[in-house]
Design a protein around this motif. Sequence first.
Motif, short mmCIF file in Angstrom:
data_model
loop_
_atom_site.label_atom_id
_atom_site.label_comp_id
_atom_site.label_asym_id
_atom_site.label_seq_id
_atom_site.Cartn_x
_atom_site.Cartn_y
_atom_site.Cartn_z
N TRP A 69 0.85 -1.20 0.00
CA TRP A 69 0.00 0.00 0.00
C TRP A 69 0.88 1.24 0.00
O TRP A 69 1.85 1.34 0.78
N ASP A 70 0.51 2.21 -0.84
CA ASP A 70 1.22 3.48 -0.81
C ASP A 70 1.05 4.11 0.58
O ASP A 70 -0.06 4.18 1.09
N GLU A 87 4.57 0.79 -11.19
CA GLU A 87 4.86 1.83 -10.21
C GLU A 87 5.81 1.30 -9.12
O GLU A 87 6.76 1.98 -8.73
N LYS A 105 1.32 7.17 1.66
CA LYS A 105 0.58 8.43 1.77
C LYS A 105 -0.89 8.27 1.41
O LYS A 105 -1.77 8.72 2.12
N THR A 106 -1.16 7.59 0.28
CA THR A 106 -2.55 7.56 -0.23
C THR A 106 -3.29 6.27 0.11
O THR A 106 -4.50 6.20 -0.04
N GLY A 107 -2.54 5.22 0.51
CA GLY A 107 -3.18 3.93 0.78
C GLY A 107 -3.50 3.16 -0.50
O GLY A 107 -4.08 2.07 -0.45
N GLN A 108 -3.10 3.73 -1.66
CA GLN A 108 -3.38 3.06 -2.94
C GLN A 108 -2.80 1.63 -2.96
O GLN A 108 -1.67 1.42 -2.50
N HIS A 109 -3.58 0.70 -3.49
CA HIS A 109 -3.11 -0.69 -3.57
C HIS A 109 -2.18 -0.84 -4.77
O HIS A 109 -2.55 -0.47 -5.89
#
Length: 253
Positions: free
Chosen positions: A205-206, A231, A208-212
């Motif tokens: 998970w990113d 990424e 800062k953003t929590g992006q998967h």
Amino acid sequence: MARRKKIYEGKAKILYEGPEPGTLVQYFKDDATAFNAEKHDVIEGKGVLNNRLSEFFMSGLNAIGVPTHFIKRLNMREQLIRQVEIIPLEVVVRNTAAGSMSKRLGIEEGTPLPRPIVEFYFKDDALGDPMVTEEHIIAFGWASQQDLDDMVALSLRVNDFLSGVMMAVGIKLVDFKIEIGRIWDGDFMRLVVADEISPDSCRLWDVKTGQHLDKDVFRRDLGSLTDAYSEVARRLGVLPSNVTHASKPTLIN
Ligand code: UDP
């Protein structure tokens, strides 16, 4: 030239006979599966990314003295590995609650765990890889108590290494799965990390953003899987050029 002998074909990889005894060639396919292969897709470039990422993690582990099956990458989709006797267990290490643990225990996804938790699952697709305890593992002879102690220690070293590497590029290692194999040297046996380490088998998970940035993108239909894996590769500096879609020949102007 005759095609190399296929030893085994799994959902995401193929193993071929290697150039020397005790070696195999591991080929990374573009297939993505989830929910015990109920969901399946071919995602162009995934195999190339996982080959590079698994090389990156495994060679890093080798470099700090955590033994793995990895010898060297051969090309875009293949790597040379040591042949091992796979222990029929998936070893999962969790730092943050997610996935099946959240569901089973009713802990909200994203809840930090008080310490890393190691779990074992019996590798059997027909049974849906059921969770097992150390008692089952010893009683059924899949591994000894000594092996288990070594497997836990190995998995926690992998966790420390991967957590640090990922945190350095702004990614939280939520959990991951590894497989462990035996290598025999006469009567002497040692355990090594085998299979692969890639976003197919980790939750990333990113920060800062929590992006998967892992296979949940595919499992949960959250967008482009290759964008997510690219990424991760870009942040780790393992993909210097745009080589993810090189499976088809293209004209360069
Ligand atoms: N995992 C895996 N292969 C499996 C099952 C799980 O690589 O067959 C990985 C998964 O990607 C995650 C971790 O192991 O990083 C824990 O998965 P979990 O038990 O939460 O199961 P899931 O929710 O993925 O079904």
